[in-house]
Design a protein around this motif. Structure first.
Motif, PDB file in Angstrom:
ATOM      1  N   ASN A  68       0.724  -1.175  -0.037  1.00  0.00           N
ATOM      2  CA  ASN A  68       0.031   0.064   0.094  1.00  0.00           C
ATOM      3  C   ASN A  68       0.626   1.210   0.062  1.00  0.00           C
ATOM      4  N   GLY A  69       0.953   1.911  -1.144  1.00  0.00           N
ATOM      5  CA  GLY A  69       1.775   3.154  -1.337  1.00  0.00           C
ATOM      6  C   GLY A  69       3.295   3.159  -0.695  1.00  0.00           C
ATOM      7  N   GLY A  70       3.544   4.208   0.251  1.00  0.00           N
ATOM      8  CA  GLY A  70       4.616   4.219   0.786  1.00  0.00           C
ATOM      9  C   GLY A  70       4.693   4.152   2.419  1.00  0.00           C
ATOM     10  N   GLN A  71       3.929   3.208   2.841  1.00  0.00           N
ATOM     11  CA  GLN A  71       3.528   3.111   4.401  1.00  0.00           C
ATOM     12  C   GLN A  71       4.649   2.296   5.027  1.00  0.00           C
ATOM     13  N   GLN A  84       9.309  -2.692   1.599  1.00  0.00           N
ATOM     14  CA  GLN A  84       9.942  -1.510   1.815  1.00  0.00           C
ATOM     15  C   GLN A  84      10.399  -0.945   0.347  1.00  0.00           C
ATOM     16  N   PHE A 105       5.167   5.504  -4.742  1.00  0.00           N
ATOM     17  CA  PHE A 105       5.674   6.240  -3.882  1.00  0.00           C
ATOM     18  C   PHE A 105       7.091   6.048  -3.397  1.00  0.00           C
ATOM     19  N   ILE A 106       7.520   5.200  -3.905  1.00  0.00           N
ATOM     20  CA  ILE A 106       8.967   4.646  -3.438  1.00  0.00           C
ATOM     21  C   ILE A 106       9.421   4.391  -5.010  1.00  0.00           C
TER      22      ILE A 106
END
Ligand SMILES: Cc1cc2nc3c(=O)[nH]c(=O)nc-3n(C[C@H](O)[C@H](O)[C@H](O)COP(=O)(O)OP(=O)(O)OC[C@H]3O[C@@H](n4cnc5c(N)ncnc54)[C@H](O)[C@@H]3O)c2cc1C
Ligand code: SF4
Ligand code: SF4
Lengths: 450, 442
Positions: free
Chosen positions: A375-378, A400, A441-442
């Motif tokens: 999920n995204g950059g969490q 990661q 996001f990453i």
């Protein structure tokens, strides 16, 4: 080079957890149950051995359920693997070694010294007569224990995971398939004078189901036998690819398979022990695909031999079949696979040895809608997901980096997603387009992780 | 080129990894005082809980560093000579650098309470703190946590897991009120209390009392109440670690002052992550960001600049997530504790279970501005798109299932959420909804 790592690294090793006093009575019940089991095995008086065996089963099941309640029933319904790495039983401590030796020893006796179990086997005669219309043998004893373990520890899993409908469904499914298709139905077939057949096992896991000898024998058995051969072929070569295309290999490994069923129930307390290192992963690849190759080769050779085209083949197939049956079929899947639960985690066999897992894995990786999305950059790189992965996948390496997890090994147990404290992971089936696309996001880095 | 990085937290390590990718031939050195290898700071609590071992919270295996030619130096940097371009280490060595990155993180912030130097009183930031806490809380029965932020809840959960009674003092009258709207505060406070935590709102620490051995015995609140405590955790925030920057003579304020390119006042010296303070934060953004993902983004940005691709730092849509005793919290966009006058706030709560969804939107054009989720998982890329594309609340609610990130077979609450919206905002008409199917047709 200025590689000064000689300074002692701080690290952290928490103090060992003491067994809470409340848990001592239930553990005592389990210990007494084991003692009763030994007593039953040593007792030549059949009726007394039977009573002792029932007592043993009652004590073991009661103790295990009591322990499950004390550990999970009293605290709030959520994921809290507290103290897993602080307890001797779940962190390769003395208790774990003792459990491993006991389990391994049981398999050794079962395979090579079954006469030592004679009294226990005789004690099960009435049950065997009732179900299968014939006397018990060591495999009936084994099947009974196996099914009991899946059911009793399945209840423990239902309790532990009562907050998650995915885990409830999955656990009930493996309990159902083990009891119905792994225990009752084969027994019923025997009672009806039919060939014993496990409808939930297929080639290549149950490799001899497609051996010419087995096929001939089944076909000899009339309509049901024809259906069994037909079922086996369809499940291996049609249903498996189709279902795996839609759901990944989890439809089998985490929902149906008997070995998976034992891992998800009896092995649940040991899932974190599977080695996540790159080294372990290399061993996995080195072992599992050659084993799949071996069984494919063996099956092909057997059919070639049966066709009569190459009469000399018998010289190869005989020893090869024996070698496979002994090394892979009994030593690996039983002794190492289950006996090493408390030391190497619950899916040693599934991970390093199972040809079905290899076959499903290839399909899953290259031909499936299944992935675990991140999920995204969490991700906070905490490592809870990797720790929970019974298949030894270092899930956080993907999370990661914001990459979806598409790994041949993943059995879709869903525990990584449950364990993640930030809600980063989700098991999903979706369009194959973009299945491997990472998070925006990453930025993916190109440095090797495996 | 020799790129020296002080600090092996997420910021320094991301900078090192990014620089290795962008400049395959560069010499890259990571200097770190706390641990030989990078570990995940947010995972510290799981070590105490016994979920994980130290090796499990290292994001990279030990072979990673040598294989990628990232040199690790386990030592403290004590000074920087910005004209000679050298860094002094406690080992007596000096490192020459072409580019220097200060990623020195934070240190614990405490007010100066009487008695805070007593044994059994501590803050919580790194491995030494964890070790200290682990020793000091062994066999104790009663502890006090001071401060209602995210580290406070972690301390409470850690202590609770060992069967220690926790009294938790929070100055504000409602839980985490600087960040959360009232419904979220109330839900969380009730949730935390359901674990038996003695959460005391509107209660402030005045003094810590010790015994003859110099160990803590009790705390006294500003209301004059004396509460017994065998251990006290001070979780009242962190502040940038400026020791090295000051020694180097860099311009500092709350943090090390940096511009958009994360350059400090000295040439070829950069600062990023927890220790940095943006001279001109973008509108609506804070000057000192103390988060895992902002550290990662800053580390990545600064590595680009150093590797000759000057890149200004842009954080993008705000997001954050946390967990309060098994209750997950996610937020995307802006959901202030008090909505501005031009913003409407829609809030749905499950009648019996712990699920909450709040969506803020502008009254004038209905464009969504932020979302809070408790006990529900939301898909970040979807919210990022909705927020970025100025999507009206109607469209968002109609497609809400697309943002659902809950596990398969979880109960889906979108229809209930829409019903509640129709009740709270009868004037806004919603388009027909979409569902999330088992085959993942989003
Ligand atoms: C308990 C806890 C839980 C957290 N949980 C979350 C969370 O869930 N989500 C989230 O987004 N954020 C969380 N955070 C915040 C997050 O961990 C930080 O924002 C992030 O780690 C900052 O990274 P950094 O690399 O900038 O600094 P740090 O991680 O602090 O790293 C700096 C390193 O530099 C070293 N150093 C400093 N000075 C020197 C010197 N002179 N010489 C050598 N080495 C030096 C320090 O020893 C330290 O190891 C948490 C923080 C804590 C303490
Ligand atoms: S990756 Fe996740 S779902 Fe797959 S086997 Fe590991 S824990 Fe289970
Ligand atoms: S558990 Fe979640 S946050 Fe932790 S490493 Fe895994 S994906 Fe990242």
């Amino acid at each position: 080079m200025m590689n000064d790592l000689s300074a002692p690294s701080l690290g952290f090793s928490p103090p060992a957890a003491a067994t809470p006093p409340g848990e001592k009575p239930v553990l005592a019940a389990v210990a007494l149950g084991l003692l009763a089991l030994v007593a039953a095995a040593a007792d030549a008086d059949a009726s007394r051995a039977r009573l002792t065996l029932y007592l043993a089963v009652a004590l073991l099941s009661g103790g295990a359920l009591g322990w499950a309640w004390l550990t999970f029933g009293r605290s709030a319904a959520d994921w809290h693997p507290h103290d897993l790495w602080r307890r001797s039983s779940t962190s390769r401590g003395a208790v774990a070694w003792a459990t491993g030796v006991a389990l391994t020893g049981f398999y050794v006796v079962l395979y090579w010294f079954p006469w030592l179990l004679e009294n226990l086997i005789r004690a099960l005669d009435p049950a065997s007569q009732w179900l299968r219309h014939r006397v018990a043998d060591q495999w009936f004893l084994y099947g009974t224990f196996y099914t009991l373990a899946v059911l009793v520890l399945g209840v423990r899993a239902l309790w532990k995971y009562r907050f998650s409908r995915y885990h409830l469904a999955r656990t009930m499914s493996v309990m159902f398939f083990q009891l119905g298709f792994g225990f009752l139905l084969p027994g019923l077939l025997l009672a009806l004078q039919r060939p014993e057949y496990y409808f939930t096992y297929f080639w290549p896991l149950k490799y001899d189901y497609l051996f010419p000898g087995t096929v001939a024998q089944l076909l000899h058995g009339g309509g049901l036998g024809v259906f069994m051969v037909f079922w086996g072929v369809v499940m291996s070569f049609v249903a498996t690819p189709v279902l795996t295309y839609f759901f990944g290999k989890r439809w089998y490994c985490a929902w149906v398979c008997g070995c998976g069923g034992l891992a998800e129930t009896a092995g649940d307390a040991y899932r974190h022990l599977s080695d996540k290192s790159r080294q372990a992963w290399r061993w996995e690849v080195r072992l599992i695909y050659p084993i799949l190759g071996l069984i494919t080769l063996l099956t092909a050779l057997l059919w070639l031999g049966a066709s009569g085209a190459v009469p000399a083949l018998g010289v190869v197939t005989g020893p090869l079949g024996q070698f496979y049956g002994f090394v892979i079929g009994s030593v690996f899947s039983g002794i190492v696979g289950v006996g090493f639960y408390p030391l190497m985690g619950s899916r040693v066999w599934c991970r390093f040895g199972c040809p079905m897992a290899a076959y499903l894995g290839l399909l899953q990786k290259h031909f499936s809608r299944f992935r675990i999305s991140t999920n995204g950059g969490q991700c906070i790189s905490c490592g809870n997901c990797s720790n929970a992965c019974e298949m030894g996948i270092d899930v956080k390496q993907y999370a990661q980096r914001g990459e979806p997890i598409v790994r041949a090994a993943c059995v879709g147990c869903g525990l990584c997603a449950t364990a993640c404290p930030r809600g980063v992971l989700n098991l999903e089936n979706g369009p194959r387009a973009g299945r491997l696309a990472g998070s925006t996001f990453i930025h993916a880095d190109s440095l090797r992780i495996l | 080129m020799h790129f020296v990085i002080i600090g092996n937290g997420i910021t320094g390590v991301t900078a090192a990894i990014t620089a290795r990718r962008l400049a395959p031939d560069a010499r890259i050195t990571l200097v770190a005082a706390e641990s030989a290898h990078h570990y995940s700071r947010p995972a510290l609590m799981y070590l105490y809980l016994g979920h994980l071992r130290y090796a499990d919270v290292k994001p990279y295996e030990d072979w990673f560093w040598a294989e990628n030619r990232l040199e690790l130096v386990h030592a403290e940097a004590t000074g920087v000579d910005t004209t000679a371009r050298t860094v002094q280490l406690t080992t007596g060595q000096a490192l020459d650098y072409d580019y220097l990155l200060l990623a020195t993180g934070s240190v614990v912030r405490t007010a100066s309470w009487p008695g805070q130097q007593l044994g059994g009183v501590q803050g919580f930031y790194g491995l030494p703190d964890l070790e200290k806490m682990s020793q000091a809380t062994q066999g104790i029965r009663q502890a006090v946590v001071v401060g209602g932020g995210l580290i406070g809840v972690e301390l409470a959960e850690m202590l609770h897991s060992r069967g220690i009674r926790v009294m938790w003092l929070v100055r504000e009258p409602r839980y985490w009120q600087s960040v959360l709207p009232p419904e979220e505060s109330a839900l969380l406070a009730a949730h935390i209390r359901s674990y038996g935590i003695d959460l005391r709102l509107a209660t402030e620490l005045r003094e810590i009392l010790g015994d003859d051995q110099g160990r803590v015995r009790a705390v006294v609140t500003t209301a004059g109440q004396e509460l017994p405590a065998e251990w006290v955790g001070l979780a009242t925030g962190v502040q940038p670690n400026l020791a090295l920057a000051r020694a180097a003579g860099l311009e500092t304020d709350l943090g090390i002052l940096v511009n958009e390119l994360l350059e400090t006042s000295a040439p070829n010296v950069y600062a990023a992550g927890d220790c940095a303070q943006h001279r001109q934060p973008a509108p609506g953004e804070v000057a000192v960001e103390q988060l895992w993902y902002t550290g990662r983004m800053q580390g990545e940005t600064v590595a680009h600049t150093i590797c000759e691709q000057p890149t200004p730092y842009r954080r993008g849509q705000w997001f954050n997530s946390a967990k309060f005793f098994a209750l997950e919290y996610q937020t995307y966009g802006r959901v202030p504790a008090q909505p501005a006058a031009d913003t409407a706030s829609f809030c749905w709560q499950h009648p019996t279970r712990k699920h909450l969804l709040r969506i803020n939107f502008r009254r004038a054009d209905h464009v969504v501005t932020g979302v809070n989720a408790l006990g529900l998982r939301q898909r970040q890329p979807v919210w990022e798109r909705w927020l970025g594309e100025q999507t009206p609340i109607g469209v968002v609610l109609a497609q809400l299932a697309v943002a659902n990130f809950d596990a398969e077979f979880s109960r889906q609450h979108e229809p209930a959420i829409r019903r509640e919206f129709a009740r709270q905002f009868p004037d806004i008409v919603l388009p027909a909804p979409r569902r999330k199917g088992l085959l993942g047709a989003w």
